[in-house]
Design a protein around this motif. Structure first.
Motif, mmCIF file in Angstrom:
data_model
loop_
_atom_site.group_PDB
_atom_site.id
_atom_site.type_symbol
_atom_site.label_atom_id
_atom_site.label_comp_id
_atom_site.label_asym_id
_atom_site.label_seq_id
_atom_site.Cartn_x
_atom_site.Cartn_y
_atom_site.Cartn_z
ATOM 1 N N LYS A 183 -23.013 -26.106 22.623
ATOM 2 C CA LYS A 183 -22.943 -26.649 24.252
ATOM 3 C C LYS A 183 -23.561 -24.891 24.450
ATOM 4 O O LYS A 183 -23.989 -25.304 25.613
ATOM 5 C CB LYS A 183 -21.316 -26.616 24.610
ATOM 6 C CG LYS A 183 -20.758 -27.903 24.790
ATOM 7 C CD LYS A 183 -19.335 -27.860 24.530
ATOM 8 C CE LYS A 183 -18.579 -26.433 23.857
ATOM 9 N NZ LYS A 183 -18.088 -26.485 22.628
ATOM 10 N N SER A 184 -23.232 -23.547 23.721
ATOM 11 C CA SER A 184 -23.157 -22.675 24.546
ATOM 12 C C SER A 184 -25.065 -22.763 24.222
ATOM 13 O O SER A 184 -26.157 -22.042 25.180
ATOM 14 C CB SER A 184 -22.780 -21.949 24.197
ATOM 15 O OG SER A 184 -21.254 -21.575 24.703
ATOM 16 N N VAL A 185 -25.348 -23.283 23.242
ATOM 17 C CA VAL A 185 -26.934 -22.797 22.893
ATOM 18 C C VAL A 185 -27.648 -23.510 23.425
ATOM 19 O O VAL A 185 -29.145 -22.922 24.069
ATOM 20 C CB VAL A 185 -26.998 -23.403 21.266
ATOM 21 C CG1 VAL A 185 -28.275 -22.867 20.856
ATOM 22 C CG2 VAL A 185 -26.471 -22.545 20.365
ATOM 23 N N ALA A 244 -22.090 -22.613 34.047
ATOM 24 C CA ALA A 244 -21.128 -22.076 33.859
ATOM 25 C C ALA A 244 -20.055 -22.087 32.518
ATOM 26 O O ALA A 244 -19.624 -23.726 32.762
ATOM 27 C CB ALA A 244 -19.898 -22.457 34.922
ATOM 28 N N ASP A 245 -19.686 -21.827 31.562
ATOM 29 C CA ASP A 245 -19.909 -21.479 30.387
ATOM 30 C C ASP A 245 -18.116 -20.934 30.085
ATOM 31 O O ASP A 245 -17.740 -20.131 30.367
ATOM 32 C CB ASP A 245 -21.076 -20.655 28.933
ATOM 33 C CG ASP A 245 -20.366 -21.266 28.025
ATOM 34 O OD1 ASP A 245 -19.871 -22.221 27.420
ATOM 35 O OD2 ASP A 245 -21.375 -20.715 26.898
ATOM 36 N N GLU A 246 -17.018 -21.952 30.372
ATOM 37 C CA GLU A 246 -16.234 -21.770 29.919
ATOM 38 C C GLU A 246 -15.637 -21.201 30.743
ATOM 39 O O GLU A 246 -14.854 -19.503 29.896
ATOM 40 C CB GLU A 246 -15.526 -21.340 28.700
ATOM 41 C CG GLU A 246 -16.527 -22.843 27.653
ATOM 42 C CD GLU A 246 -15.682 -23.023 26.577
ATOM 43 O OE1 GLU A 246 -13.973 -23.101 26.677
ATOM 44 O OE2 GLU A 246 -15.625 -23.202 25.556
ATOM 45 N N PRO A 247 -15.913 -21.289 32.556
ATOM 46 C CA PRO A 247 -15.866 -20.037 33.239
ATOM 47 C C PRO A 247 -14.096 -19.420 33.469
ATOM 48 O O PRO A 247 -13.916 -18.087 33.484
ATOM 49 C CB PRO A 247 -15.993 -20.736 34.677
ATOM 50 C CG PRO A 247 -16.102 -22.030 34.099
ATOM 51 C CD PRO A 247 -16.438 -22.425 32.727
HETATM 52 MG MG LIG Z 1 -19.592 -21.607 23.829
#
Ligand SMILES: [Mg+2]
Ligand SMILES: Nc1ncnc2c1ncn2[C@@H]1O[C@H](COP(=O)(O)OP(=O)(O)OP(=O)(O)O)[C@@H](O)[C@H]1O
Length: 324
Positions: A45-47, A177-180
């Motif tokens: 997800k983040s990559v 927004a990455d796990e904000p």
């Molecule tokens: Mg992540």
């Protein structure tokens, strides 16, 4: 579409092998739309988000294929300088941990103001006024006084609001927004999420929301993309997915229980662990954990089947899953 990621592939070349972190991700977001990206830790997800933002750790990371169309332009074809202009101004990101993303030695006013000085050529004084206005917008009380304070003088929730203000400053077309809210207390989580959802509507931005929180997803997202081992396994409008998942992995996620004792962790109803990205099993990557797996799942990688017009599932048995 504001953003269209097509068949994106990212790998990390490590001493002990190549980790295939993103293996052909395709997703898109419209203006005013919220796409929630779900999936266990390590699913890419983040990559994927970092590749879109152009902040991937390269090396060891490498983009080996695909396109990232942002407002029609392939970001992967832009020069770093053009890329930098897009990032921040038209495309912004909010991270989980505001304290390590904000500069500890600058006041929040100076950090917010900097955006306007650098990108809009404003004077320091005008930029300061803009900073106060933004702090008001993200509902930070006493903005006029607090604009002179440093990040560590704010609570976690207020710092996250400052991050949102930074992201909004130049009215980007898309925010990732990455796990904000993962690092915040539950009550503060809801406030920050509501704020983000309100502003997203107001500004008609696209929003990609990476989250473990299925409650948040149900409340704010329009669509869901579920990732597993660097692939999208299901993508659909939120209400469709909640009604009946078309992939056994999505089903497992929905049945998982959030754990109150460990923030951001779930007790997965799905047995086993995600695969080693240096050695993804043949066929469907999920097959070793899948209660529905048949022989074909161990040999043939399922394509993204069209379940209906705006719904896809990478399961050979999506029909059975929908009906089960
Ligand atoms: Mg992540
Ligand atoms: N900087 C890096 N160097 C080497 N490998 C990396 C790096 N960042 C990510 N990876 C690899 O990519 C995989 C996917 O990472 P990613 O951060 O996208 O997971 P995620 O889905 O965001 O998980 P989480 O929910 O824990 O944030 C990791 O498991 C790891 O193998």
């Amino acid at each position: 579409m504001v953003l269209e990621v097509r068949d994106l592939q990212v790998e990390f070349r490590m001493r002990d092998g190549v980790a295939k972190a993103v293996n052909g991700v395709t997703y898109g977001v419209d203006a005013g739309e919220t796409l929630a990206v779900l999936g266990e830790s390590g699913s890419g997800k983040s990559v994927t988000a970092q590749a879109v933002m152009g902040i991937l750790d390269m090396p060891p990371g490498r983009i080996t294929g695909g396109e990232i169309l942002f407002q029609g332009r392939d970001l992967l074809k832009l020069k770093e300088e053009e890329r930098r202009k897009v990032r921040g101004a038209e495309l912004a990101m909010i991270f989980q941990d505001a304290l390590s993303s904000l500069n500890p030695v600058l006041t929040v006013g100076d950090q917010l103001g900097e955006m306007f000085v650098v990108h809009r050529g404003m004077s320091r004084k005008d930029a300061r006024a803009k900073a106060v206005e933004l702090m008001d917008r993200v509902r930070i009380p006493a903005a006029r006084e607090r604009v002179r304070q440093y990040p560590h003088q704010f609570s976690g929730g207020m710092r996250q609001r400052i991050m949102i203000a930074m992201a909004l400053a130049l009215e980007p077309a898309l925010i990732i927004a990455d796990e904000p809210t993962t690092a915040l207390d539950v009550t503060v989580q809801a406030q920050v999420m509501d704020l983000l959802a309100d502003l997203q509507r107001e500004y008609n931005m696209g929003l990609i929301l990476i989250t473990h929180d299925l409650g948040v997803v149900a409340d704010v997202a329009d669509r869901i993309a579920v990732m597993y081992a660097g692939r999208i396994v299901e993508s659909a409008p939120v209400h469709d997915i909640y009604k009946a998942p078309a992939h056994p992995y999505t089903k497992g996620l929905l049945e998982s229980i959030p754990r109150l004792d460990q923030k951001g962790q779930e007790l997965y109803a799905i047995k086993g662990l995600p695969p080693n990205l240096m050695n993804i099993p043949p066929g469907c990557a999920f097959n070793p954990r899948c209660p529905m797996a048949q022989d074909v799942c161990r040999t043939d990688e399922p394509p993204l089947h069209e379940v209906d017009e705006d719904r896809r599932s990478a399961c050979h048995f999506w029909r059975e899953c929908l009906n089960g």
